[in-house]
Scaffold this active site. Structure first.
Site, PDB file in Angstrom:
ATOM      1  N   GLU A 174      64.373 128.996  52.807  1.00 29.60           N
ATOM      2  CA  GLU A 174      64.615 129.799  54.006  1.00 29.60           C
ATOM      3  C   GLU A 174      63.266 130.339  54.436  1.00 29.60           C
ATOM      4  OE1 GLU A 174      67.297 129.863  55.560  1.00 29.60           O
ATOM      5  OE2 GLU A 174      68.935 129.491  54.164  1.00 29.60           O
ATOM      6  N   GLY A 190      56.572 127.805  51.482  1.00 29.53           N
ATOM      7  CA  GLY A 190      57.429 126.644  51.334  1.00 29.53           C
ATOM      8  C   GLY A 190      56.643 125.370  51.104  1.00 29.53           C
ATOM      9  N   SER A 229      57.462 132.622  53.743  1.00 31.56           N
ATOM     10  CA  SER A 229      56.714 132.004  54.830  1.00 31.56           C
ATOM     11  C   SER A 229      56.739 130.484  54.713  1.00 31.56           C
ATOM     12  CB  SER A 229      55.262 132.489  54.805  1.00 31.56           C
ATOM     13  OG  SER A 229      54.615 132.015  53.626  1.00 31.56           O
ATOM     14  N   CYS A 235      63.687 137.506  59.647  1.00 35.97           N
ATOM     15  CA  CYS A 235      63.430 136.084  59.897  1.00 35.97           C
ATOM     16  C   CYS A 235      64.169 135.631  61.144  1.00 35.97           C
ATOM     17  CB  CYS A 235      63.835 135.250  58.689  1.00 35.97           C
ATOM     18  SG  CYS A 235      65.513 135.549  58.115  1.00 35.97           S
TER      19      CYS A 235
END
Length: 500
Positions: A257, A240, A236, A291
């Site tokens: 990512e 990050g 998520s 994602c």
């Protein structure tokens, strides 16, 4: 032993893993298909994480000197073993992540593909030779192994993302320490076992790969350790924001990512049959838990009603249920929290003036959480649309001009994947141009999900800026050195400097 637990145990045994059931095992593997327990493990202790990092760092000292084509031999053998155990590993993916078998098999095929790519790459770690301004000098770049690569992966692609990082890192001369999602520990054990067998088969050091398992604290130890040269983390945006400053504070490298609130523009000229197929798979596949799942459709007002009707009709034909059952196309959400987040988002959308066209209801009961994919028409792009909800909700917005469509598309903080459905070449090229999509992936007449391994995968803005898999993503896993070689008997200085 339940039927699903037995299937997991048998798949592991065919791969060569004999899973014990430790009395102190607090890491419980549960299948989202029924919510039941299918395995129990003991999480890694702080000392074990430290030992894994020590082993990986020590193994790097010799692995970095192994010729890259020889390093590729390990990855080649891993690809062979994955091919042999494709069905077994895919079964574990279905059991732990809830994917339908076709998608699970596709994920394992992606692993095989990246192994093939990485083997070829092992003979193509090219540097550049540049023209020197000084006579009798050669200027060039060389690439060298980086160090220990830490990999933190998410539940939705429990094996593919690991393979993207690991296959590339190994041929680049790095070693790997992997912390998988708590939700998918069995697939991780299986992958680690296959890679270690590949190492033994070709005479390589199995210590080049280390597996650690457990809660967030295990990952935090990986993030903060200075022996981790590169941390590749998938998850998520919130994760990050936590990870990046910690790695930056120790001057490590990070590959992120993160979220992807992906949109697709549907223009008046679009082939609607094609658009509907692309939209439905991208939005409802993997129960909206990719994602790259499609979250937003931005459709021209002249065709909006027809497009929504067609998508709703297609949704009505999607069977939701046990992914092992024939005909099922939409499996379960990973857990109760995911369904709660979906329900909350739909309630908020309604409060913002949204109209639920279909879906959004829980299917079944018990300890598993299935949901019918939802379509919600929105009068504008409110905060609930700008926030990513990891569930099968498709928001529909309308536009009148192409510039308005681009503005709507880009007006979210995430920037992973995007698409446009059009037969107008000007619109297609504009979407791909510098004033078009601001995402790392921009597609024409194809959905937002289903990326191939040949292209670099990743996104911009809050998606994190990382790139994995194909193209020149390998450079992230290596360090670059600029070399100047003087083969003359003179010592001219650059820029014409005269030092007497």
């Amino acid at each position: 032993m339940s039927t699903l637990e037995g299937r997991a145990d048998e798949a592991l045994r065919r791969i060569g893993v004999h899973l014990d059931d430790p009395a102190d095992g607090t890491l419980v593997a549960r299948t989202p298909i029924t919510g039941e327990e299918i395995g129990r493990l003991r999480p890694s202790t702080a000392d074990e994480v430290d030992a894994a990092l020590t082993s990986a760092h020590k193994a790097f000292q010799s692995w970095r000197s192994v010729p890259a084509p020889v390093r590729g031999g390990v990855v080649r053998q891993l690809g062979i073993l994955l091919t042999q155990h494709k069905d077994d590993l895919a079964e574990l993916v279905t059991l732990e992540a809830g994917k339908i078998p076709s998608e699970a098999l596709g994920e394992v095929q992606e692993m095989i593909d990246i192994c093939e790519f990485a083997v070829g790459l092992s003979r193509q770690l090219y540097g550049k030779t540049m023209a020197s301004e000084r006579p009798g000098h050669r200027l060039m770049e060389t690439w060298h192994p980086l160090g220990v690569v830490g990999v933190i992966s998410a539940f939705n692609f429990p094996v593919a993302v690991w393979s993207w990082n690991t296959a590339i890192a190994l041929v680049c001369g790095d070693t790997v320490v992997w912390k998988p999602s708590e939700a998918t520990p069995l697939t991780a054990i299986a992958c680690d076992a296959l890679l270690k067998r590949a190492c033994i088969d070709v005479g390589a050091d199995p210590e080049i790969h280390q597996l650690i398992q457990g809660p967030a604290a295990v990952g935090e130890q990986l993030v903060s350790d200075s022996r981790v040269a590169l941390l590749s983390a998938t998850g998520s945006v919130r994760m990050g924001r936590t990870v990046a400053p910690v790695v930056a504070a120790r001057f490590g490298r990070v590959l992120l990512e993160l979220g992807g609130n992906n949109g697709a523009i549907v223009a008046p000229s679009a082939d609607l049959d094609l658009a509907v197929r692309g939209i439905v798979f991208s939005a409802a596949g993997t129960a909206g838990q990719r994602c790259t799942s499609l979250r937003r459709v931005i459709v021209h007002e002249s065709i909006a009603d027809e497009l929504v009707r067609r998508i709703a009709d297609a949704y009505g034909q999607l069977e939701v249920g046990d992914p092992f059952d024939d005909g099922v196309l939409v499996g379960p959400l990973i857990n109760e929290a995911s369904f709660t987040a979906m329900a909350t988002a739909i309630d908020k959308a309604r409060a913002d003036g949204g109209e639920v066209v279909c879906g959004g209801d829980r299917v079944g009961d018990g300890e598993s959480y299935y949901a019918s994919p939802a379509i919600v028409r929105m009068p504008e792009q409110t905060s609930v649309v700008r926030d990513e909800t990891f569930a099968p909700i498709l928001y529909v917005l309308t536009y009148s001009t192409f510039d308005e469509a681009i503005e709507l598309h880009n007006a979210v903080p995430q920037g992973l994947s995007s698409a446009i459905f059009t037969t107008d070449q000007r619109e297609a090229e504009s979407f791909l141009g510098p004033e078009g999509s601001d995402c790392g992936i921009a597609n024409v007449n194809i959905g937002t999900s289903g990326a191939e391994i040949g292209g670099a995968f990743g996104g911009e803005k809050e998606t994190g800026g990382g790139r994995e898999s194909g193209s020149d993503a390998w450079q992230t896993y290596m360090r670059r050195a600029t070399n100047t070689v003087n083969y003359s008997d003179q010592l001219p200085l650059a820029q014409g400097v005269d030092f007497g």
